[in-house]
Design an enzyme around this catalytic site. Structure first.
Site, short mmCIF file in Angstrom:
data_model
loop_
_atom_site.label_atom_id
_atom_site.label_comp_id
_atom_site.label_asym_id
_atom_site.label_seq_id
_atom_site.Cartn_x
_atom_site.Cartn_y
_atom_site.Cartn_z
N LYS A 154 53.15 89.57 39.16
CA LYS A 154 52.40 90.51 38.48
C LYS A 154 53.22 91.14 37.67
CE LYS A 154 48.80 90.07 41.76
NZ LYS A 154 47.59 90.50 42.35
N ASN A 192 53.02 84.94 42.18
CA ASN A 192 52.63 85.69 41.07
C ASN A 192 53.01 87.07 41.13
OD1 ASN A 192 51.30 87.10 39.12
ND2 ASN A 192 49.26 86.89 39.99
N HIS A 246 43.54 84.90 35.81
CA HIS A 246 43.61 85.71 37.02
C HIS A 246 42.42 86.91 37.20
CE1 HIS A 246 45.01 88.48 39.89
NE2 HIS A 246 45.85 87.44 40.49
N GLY A 274 45.44 91.69 47.01
CA GLY A 274 45.92 93.13 47.35
C GLY A 274 45.24 94.16 48.39
N GLU A 294 40.90 82.57 44.12
CA GLU A 294 41.31 84.13 44.71
C GLU A 294 39.87 85.00 44.72
OE1 GLU A 294 45.81 84.63 43.97
OE2 GLU A 294 44.74 85.21 42.11
N SER A 351 45.89 88.26 49.74
CA SER A 351 46.63 88.71 50.90
C SER A 351 47.29 87.52 51.76
CB SER A 351 45.57 89.54 51.69
OG SER A 351 45.26 90.58 50.97
N GLU A 371 42.51 89.88 37.48
CA GLU A 371 43.06 91.10 36.81
C GLU A 371 43.11 90.83 35.36
OE1 GLU A 371 46.60 91.27 38.77
OE2 GLU A 371 45.56 91.46 40.87
P1 13P Z 1 47.99 89.42 47.04
O1 13P Z 1 48.62 88.31 47.72
O2 13P Z 1 49.18 90.38 46.76
O3 13P Z 1 46.79 89.65 47.53
O4 13P Z 1 47.72 88.87 45.50
C1 13P Z 1 46.98 87.64 45.18
C2 13P Z 1 47.18 87.32 43.68
O5 13P Z 1 46.54 88.00 43.05
C3 13P Z 1 47.98 86.36 43.35
O6 13P Z 1 47.67 85.84 42.08
#
Ligand code: 13P
Length: 250
Positions: free
Chosen positions: A10, A8, A91, A169, A163, A208, A93
């Site tokens: 982003k 992903n 997601h 992150g 997640e 992560s 976010e």
């Molecule tokens: P990270 O791997 O950067 O922690 O992000 C995870 C994520 O949100 C994947 O959709």
């Protein structure tokens, strides 16, 4: 089952960074599901770059409407028309920054399904919810509401990504045991909803994940792959992650 390695990206990656990613990517001998979700502006570029490879390309989000006067939205009909095969939905976010409710996410999942697209439906608890012992209840609520009226006949178009919000992150990865325990709980909910067919839905872990911790996570019985943010941006790391997923595929 083949393991999944989904990147992903982003709101990251310039055109030159995408070129560098593909220059560094080495999927020789890799036999897992390797998928990438770039930002919408780069979907066509990714489809061109991925042609002739086994990489599937999809979106990070779609509109809950097919088309019409919805300025700035991403039509799932256009996504399918372009040659994409999936979209992330829900997601964390999207849930927290864009206030996407379970009801809206349910519309998106059902629309995606009706168009023949696969949904990577994301769920996850906040740190406070985990600390208060609410993880299983929170995830069950997100799943039951988000998958309301989902047809059992279309389960091959459904993937669940767990997640934990506190692991996204932050560098704080769930331990393989923590993730497996939570995935087992999700599996139980899916079997309640869809009977034995629920046991076949791929369950991905995200938060992560990087080359150094992927093997421990993906070796767990109920962890069928990973949804990766930061570590999916560099071709070298994404190659290593895909090689790990391939090695653990059956
Ligand atoms: P990270 O791997 O950067 O922690 O992000 C995870 C994520 O949100 C994947 O959709």
């Amino acid at each position: 089952m083949k393991k999944f390695m989904i990147g992903n990206w982003k709101m990251n990656q310039s055109l030159s960074e995408i070129n560098a990613f593909f220059n560094d990517l080495n999927l020789t001998g890799v036999n897992c599901e390797t998928w990438i979700a770039p930002q919408a502006l780069h979907l066509s570029t990714l489809l061109l770059k991925a042609s002739g490879t086994n990489i599937k390309v999809g979106a990070q989000n779609i509109s809950e409407e097919k088309s019409g006067a919805f300025t700035g939205e991403i039509s799932p009909v256009a996504l399918k028309d372009l040659g994409c095969s999936f979209s992330l939905i829900g997601h964390s976010e999207r849930r927290s920054l864009f206030n996407e409710s379970n009801a809206v996410l349910n519309k998106k999942v059902l629309l995606n399904q009706s168009l023949g697209l696969t949904s990577v439906f994301c769920v996850g608890e906040q740190l406070e919810e985990r600390e208060n012992g609410m993880t299983d209840a929170v995830l069950k609520h997100q799943i039951v509401e988000g998958l309301k009226n989902y047809p059992e006949s279309a389960l091959d178009q459904l993937i669940i990504a767990y997640e934990p919000v506190w692991a996204i992150g932050t560098g704080k990865v769930a331990t393989p045991e923590q993730a497996e325990e939570t995935h087992y709980g999700i599996r139980t909910v899916l079997v309640e909803l869809f009977n034995r067919a629920g046991a076949q839905i791929p369950l991905l872990y995200g938060g992560s994940v990087k080359p150094a911790n992927a093997e421990g996570l993906l070796s767990q019985e109920n962890i069928d792959g990973a949804l990766v943010g930061g570590a999916s941006l560099k071709g070298e790391d994404f190659s290593k992650l895909s090689q790990i997923a391939s090695k653990l595929s059956k």
